[in-house]
Design an enzyme around this catalytic site. Sequence first.
Site, PDB file in Angstrom:
ATOM      1  N   ASN A  12       0.849  -1.184  -0.003  1.00 57.95           N
ATOM      2  CA  ASN A  12      -0.077   0.128   0.092  1.00 57.95           C
ATOM      3  C   ASN A  12       0.809   1.089  -0.065  1.00 57.95           C
ATOM      4  O   ASN A  12       1.242   1.535   1.187  1.00 57.95           O
ATOM      5  CB  ASN A  12      -0.975   0.000   1.348  1.00 57.95           C
ATOM      6  CG  ASN A  12      -1.775   0.855   1.414  1.00 57.95           C
ATOM      7  OD1 ASN A  12      -1.794   2.126   0.545  1.00 57.95           O
ATOM      8  ND2 ASN A  12      -2.889   1.130   2.095  1.00 57.95           N
ATOM      9  N   ARG A  93      -2.673  -2.108  -3.531  1.00 60.68           N
ATOM     10  CA  ARG A  93      -3.666  -0.809  -3.412  1.00 60.68           C
ATOM     11  C   ARG A  93      -3.473  -0.079  -4.563  1.00 60.68           C
ATOM     12  O   ARG A  93      -2.141   0.509  -4.519  1.00 60.68           O
ATOM     13  CB  ARG A  93      -3.659  -0.236  -1.985  1.00 60.68           C
ATOM     14  CG  ARG A  93      -4.628   0.875  -2.092  1.00 60.68           C
ATOM     15  CD  ARG A  93      -4.785   1.254  -0.688  1.00 60.68           C
ATOM     16  NE  ARG A  93      -5.652   2.698  -0.726  1.00 60.68           N
ATOM     17  CZ  ARG A  93      -5.616   3.650  -0.139  1.00 60.68           C
ATOM     18  NH1 ARG A  93      -4.401   4.061   0.273  1.00 60.68           N
ATOM     19  NH2 ARG A  93      -6.225   4.532  -0.109  1.00 60.68           N
ATOM     20  N   HIS A 180     -11.485   5.125  -0.968  1.00 59.57           N
ATOM     21  CA  HIS A 180     -11.735   4.148   0.299  1.00 59.57           C
ATOM     22  C   HIS A 180     -12.490   2.868  -0.134  1.00 59.57           C
ATOM     23  O   HIS A 180     -13.334   2.509   0.624  1.00 59.57           O
ATOM     24  CB  HIS A 180     -12.290   5.253   1.190  1.00 59.57           C
ATOM     25  CG  HIS A 180     -11.510   5.860   1.901  1.00 59.57           C
ATOM     26  ND1 HIS A 180     -11.936   7.153   2.577  1.00 59.57           N
ATOM     27  CD2 HIS A 180     -10.082   6.146   1.979  1.00 59.57           C
ATOM     28  CE1 HIS A 180     -11.186   7.907   2.895  1.00 59.57           C
ATOM     29  NE2 HIS A 180      -9.770   7.065   2.911  1.00 59.57           N
ATOM     30  N   ARG A 240      -7.051  18.000   3.733  1.00 57.21           N
ATOM     31  CA  ARG A 240      -7.869  18.207   2.452  1.00 57.21           C
ATOM     32  C   ARG A 240      -9.002  19.012   2.932  1.00 57.21           C
ATOM     33  O   ARG A 240      -9.720  18.909   3.882  1.00 57.21           O
ATOM     34  CB  ARG A 240      -8.378  16.864   1.995  1.00 57.21           C
ATOM     35  CG  ARG A 240      -6.962  16.216   1.370  1.00 57.21           C
ATOM     36  CD  ARG A 240      -7.547  14.834   0.542  1.00 57.21           C
ATOM     37  NE  ARG A 240      -6.787  14.017   0.505  1.00 57.21           N
ATOM     38  CZ  ARG A 240      -6.831  12.928   0.644  1.00 57.21           C
ATOM     39  NH1 ARG A 240      -8.039  12.184   0.998  1.00 57.21           N
ATOM     40  NH2 ARG A 240      -5.771  11.919   0.580  1.00 57.21           N
ATOM     41  N   GLU A 380      -7.631  -2.885   5.272  1.00 56.70           N
ATOM     42  CA  GLU A 380      -7.415  -2.657   3.878  1.00 56.70           C
ATOM     43  C   GLU A 380      -6.517  -3.818   3.332  1.00 56.70           C
ATOM     44  O   GLU A 380      -6.563  -4.322   2.039  1.00 56.70           O
ATOM     45  CB  GLU A 380      -6.961  -1.230   3.171  1.00 56.70           C
ATOM     46  CG  GLU A 380      -8.143  -0.226   3.525  1.00 56.70           C
ATOM     47  CD  GLU A 380      -7.535   1.177   3.465  1.00 56.70           C
ATOM     48  OE1 GLU A 380      -6.288   1.466   4.091  1.00 56.70           O
ATOM     49  OE2 GLU A 380      -8.074   2.116   2.855  1.00 56.70           O
TER      50      GLU A 380
END
Length: 402
Positions: A12, A93, A180, A240, A380
């Site tokens: 990842n 990922r 996500h 963000r 994940e």
Amino acid sequence: MSAAEPGVLTINGGSSSIRFALFAVGGTLQRQLAGKIDRIGLKGTNLVVSDQSGKARATQHITAADHGTAVGFLLDWLDAQPLFASIKAVGHRVVHGMQHTEPERVTRRLLKELHRITPYDPDHLPREIGLIEAFLQRHPKLPQVACFDTSFHRSMPAVARLLPVPRRYAAKGVERYGFHGLSCAYLIEELTRLDPGALNGRVILAHLGSGASLTAVYRGKSIDTSMGFTPAAGLVMSTRSGDIDPGLVYYLARTENMTAPQFQQMVNHESGLLGVSGMSSDLRDLCASEATDVRAAEAVELFCYQARKWIGSYAAALGGLDTLVFAAGIGENSPLIRKRICRDLGFLGIELDRKRNARNADLISADVGRVKVRVIRTDEELMIARSVTRLLDLGWTGNDKP
Ligand code: AMP
């Protein structure tokens, strides 16, 4: 892991870090070790590795001025591990997958396509492609699988995907993609295990970490999500901005001579909780300072207020709500933030149980509430490992020990 048990490596790659985990695939998927290289390009770059119980096994200081050096170091380190011989596949990922709806085996054709779509995600894709190519060069026969963070949302109806700009841009791929997705897919699998009936109903997934998004799920499929064409859209996040008035672009260009790259830097790295508080992007710091620092208090309130508004809006999109799931760093660990987000949502049937919420229990709703509110620890890496073993048919039967 015995030599007979195949292993799957998950990778990842973030902007300044590379996380990895190694799973043994028997009837179960068992995490053997997990690690990360973080602070790439900064002082104090470390490789930290922990074993299956989460205990730190090794920390090694490294010099990695850029991603390429860090990847080379990681490959050398992995090659030197006896466990590496068991690895039968690598799962990556990949943040942006355009129209891809499923994980896919990496081929020359897929790599070419990823290069082609790089302009859609210049922040992530080049590094992710770099990681895949580095593995390909070092271990050309090792199968690699790309697991796309956008795939889960490809089920969204056109009305949720359309962005209200001239149609000619839609024809060029300008639409809501949502991110996500690996976390969402994992949460839905776990929810099915915990409460099989939940998937017949209306679910909101609140992935609240340093990146934050909400997703509305109907009968197991994403019908809307708060991130958009890029991950900068939706909720206010650590750095963000989330949704802002598009008119700001021209205003700042006129009054501050702000260029497009400067705007991009501002909305991705200088805004959100960090921008509003002027002190930290970490909600823990802000919660600790809110009693004495009005800007920290406003940042915390803004985060909770926006999450509450999105829950209300997705309950409307779903025509009601049966299950609300909190996940990721904030969602899993902060009773205070969950409590504040759920304040005044009694009209939707959301009532938290104070004690369950305080101990981050699996089910945190009060028995009187119509909506089941859950905390699920997202994973994940495990989702990537599951996807790889399913795609390559490595023998996993569906039971895991995360
Ligand atoms: P993630 O991106 O999922 O790793 O989440 C990281 C974020 O979770 C950090 O930036 C923290 O702001 C937040 N976080 C973790 N634990 C807590 C907590 N107990 N209270 C508030 N925020 C937390």
